[in-house]
Design a protein around this motif. Structure first.
Motif, PDB file in Angstrom:
ATOM      1  N   UNK A  21       0.853  -1.186   0.000  1.00 18.18           N
ATOM      2  CA  UNK A  21       0.000   0.000   0.000  1.00 18.18           C
ATOM      3  C   UNK A  21       0.889   1.237   0.000  1.00 18.18           C
ATOM      4  N   UNK A  22       0.746   2.052  -1.016  1.00 18.10           N
ATOM      5  CA  UNK A  22       1.518   3.298  -1.097  1.00 18.10           C
ATOM      6  C   UNK A  22       0.662   4.472  -0.646  1.00 18.10           C
ATOM      7  N   UNK A  23       1.286   5.616  -0.547  1.00 22.16           N
ATOM      8  CA  UNK A  23       0.587   6.832  -0.147  1.00 22.16           C
ATOM      9  C   UNK A  23      -0.408   7.288  -1.204  1.00 22.16           C
ATOM     10  N   UNK A  24      -0.261   6.772  -2.426  1.00 25.19           N
ATOM     11  CA  UNK A  24      -1.178   7.137  -3.512  1.00 25.19           C
ATOM     12  C   UNK A  24      -2.411   6.246  -3.563  1.00 25.19           C
ATOM     13  N   UNK A  62       3.691  10.409   4.098  1.00 25.46           N
ATOM     14  CA  UNK A  62       4.633   9.299   4.191  1.00 25.46           C
ATOM     15  C   UNK A  62       4.128   8.224   5.137  1.00 25.46           C
ATOM     16  N   UNK A  63       4.144   6.977   4.682  1.00 23.49           N
ATOM     17  CA  UNK A  63       3.856   5.844   5.547  1.00 23.49           C
ATOM     18  C   UNK A  63       5.006   5.664   6.528  1.00 23.49           C
ATOM     19  N   UNK A  64       4.682   5.525   7.800  1.00 27.45           N
ATOM     20  CA  UNK A  64       5.683   5.262   8.830  1.00 27.45           C
ATOM     21  C   UNK A  64       5.305   3.940   9.488  1.00 27.45           C
ATOM     22  N   UNK A  65       5.798   2.863   8.891  1.00 29.74           N
ATOM     23  CA  UNK A  65       5.432   1.501   9.269  1.00 29.74           C
ATOM     24  C   UNK A  65       6.696   0.653   9.289  1.00 29.74           C
ATOM     25  N   UNK A  66       6.820  -0.224  10.266  1.00 31.55           N
ATOM     26  CA  UNK A  66       7.996  -1.087  10.372  1.00 31.55           C
ATOM     27  C   UNK A  66       8.117  -2.008   9.166  1.00 31.55           C
ATOM     28  N   UNK A  67       9.326  -2.463   8.907  1.00 35.22           N
ATOM     29  CA  UNK A  67       9.634  -3.205   7.695  1.00 35.22           C
ATOM     30  C   UNK A  67       9.039  -4.611   7.674  1.00 35.22           C
ATOM     31  N   UNK A  68       8.714  -5.154   8.871  1.00 38.37           N
ATOM     32  CA  UNK A  68       8.158  -6.501   8.903  1.00 38.37           C
ATOM     33  C   UNK A  68       6.819  -6.513   9.630  1.00 38.37           C
ATOM     34  N   UNK A  69       6.024  -7.529   9.340  1.00 33.84           N
ATOM     35  CA  UNK A  69       4.716  -7.669   9.972  1.00 33.84           C
ATOM     36  C   UNK A  69       4.856  -8.259  11.370  1.00 33.84           C
ATOM     37  N   UNK A  70       3.754  -8.327  12.085  1.00 39.67           N
ATOM     38  CA  UNK A  70       3.742  -8.937  13.419  1.00 39.67           C
ATOM     39  C   UNK A  70       3.398 -10.414  13.370  1.00 39.67           C
ATOM     40  N   UNK A  71       3.271 -10.975  12.167  1.00 40.58           N
ATOM     41  CA  UNK A  71       2.866 -12.374  12.026  1.00 40.58           C
ATOM     42  C   UNK A  71       4.072 -13.282  11.827  1.00 40.58           C
ATOM     43  N   UNK A  72       3.970 -14.512  12.356  1.00 40.18           N
ATOM     44  CA  UNK A  72       4.989 -15.522  12.097  1.00 40.18           C
ATOM     45  C   UNK A  72       4.835 -16.135  10.709  1.00 40.18           C
ATOM     46  N   UNK A  73       3.695 -15.885  10.087  1.00 35.98           N
ATOM     47  CA  UNK A  73       3.396 -16.437   8.768  1.00 35.98           C
ATOM     48  C   UNK A  73       3.992 -15.538   7.679  1.00 35.98           C
TER      49      UNK A  73
END
Length: 278
Positions: A124-127, A211-222
């Motif tokens: 998902x981008x800012x656009x 600007x999206x400010x989100x960590x590089x990895x998800x919180x899922x083990x999957x």
């Protein structure tokens, strides 16, 4: 040296981190909060009240807001969030404060509080189009539109809307994958978010940037590819979803702010110091 940095919502969870980090970076900070516990009780929806604390300031980091629509009257969410954003922009204009950082959210596209979020493509981008339907998402989307408008009428202004996601102390796995399809298992640490705020204060160039400010990895083990296929079949990827990579693109934060989505506990750098803001 630049004038003081004004932080609204300074008593909040993120506000406290921004204030502490700004002090470490060498800023003089004016703390503003509706409760008064941060040093100054100010109605953050009043342009006049905010203008009173912006006199001589180098920049404004506007964080005061309702953090979700849960348990809050819809009109209050819109009044505080959108009204506060408009007040911040008007006060900055009235006082000649050219640098304003606004707390937005990935929910500006719709997401966590929607009945069934719609995603057109990953990451998902800012656009990405907004499909906001709840008062919180609407307040964030309209706040960004307001910043666009003020950037058009103030060509020299440096306005930045930071789309934060699920602020927390640090990385932790989620309990169940089924809890994350709406907001795409995203998150960001408080310290990384605070770093983004200060980098936005001193960024180069005029205009309004989202600007999206989100960590590089998800919180899922999957792995991300499996999550995507299971919960969002048919949504295309414009970049390969390797490993546990985030469903959100952070290229703008990297390229414009120099912000690193992989660093959850970033050190204070020269880009965050007051002399970096002309």
């Amino acid at each position: 040296m630049a004038g003081p940095l004004v932080v609204t919502g300074a008593a909040g969870r993120l506000g406290r981190r921004v204030v502490a980090r700004a002090v470490r970076a060498g800023w003089e900070v004016r703390e503003v909060d509706v409760t008064g516990v941060a040093g100054g009780a100010v109605d953050v929806t009043s342009p006049g009240a905010l203008a009173g604390v912006l006199d001589g300031a180098a920049a404004l980091v506007h964080l005061a807001a309702r953090p979700s629509p849960v348990g809050v009257d819809a009109h209050e969410v819109l009044s505080v969030n959108l009204g506060g954003t408009l007040a911040a922009l008007l006060a900055a204009e009235a006082t000649g404060t050219t640098r304003v950082v606004l707390a937005s959210s990935v929910n500006a596209t719709g997401a966590a509080y929607s009945r069934a979020p719609r995603y057109d493509a990953f990451p998902v981008t800012e656009a990405h189009a907004s499909y906001a339907e709840d008062p919180y998402a609407l307040s964030k989307f309209l706040g960004e539109q307001a910043a666009d408008a003020f950037a058009r009428r103030r060509p020299a202004a440096v306005l930045t809307s930071l789309r934060f996601h699920a602020l927390r102390e640090g990385f932790a796995f989620g309990d169940r994958d089924e809890d994350g399809p709406k907001d795409l298992w995203g998150w960001v640490s408080f310290e990384a978010a605070a770093a983004a705020c200060l980098r936005a204060v001193g960024r180069a160039g005029a205009g309004h940037v989202v600007a999206n400010v989100v960590a590089v990895r998800t919180t899922s083990r999957t792995p991300t590819a499996e999550l995507s296929a299971r919960f969002h079949p048919g949504v295309p990827w414009t970049a390969e979803p390797r490993g546990h990579r985030s469903f959100y693109a952070t290229d703008v934060a990297r390229d414009v702010l120099g912000w690193d989505a992989a660093d959850d506990d970033p050190a204070v750098t020269d880009a965050e110091r007051p002399w970096s803001a002309p």
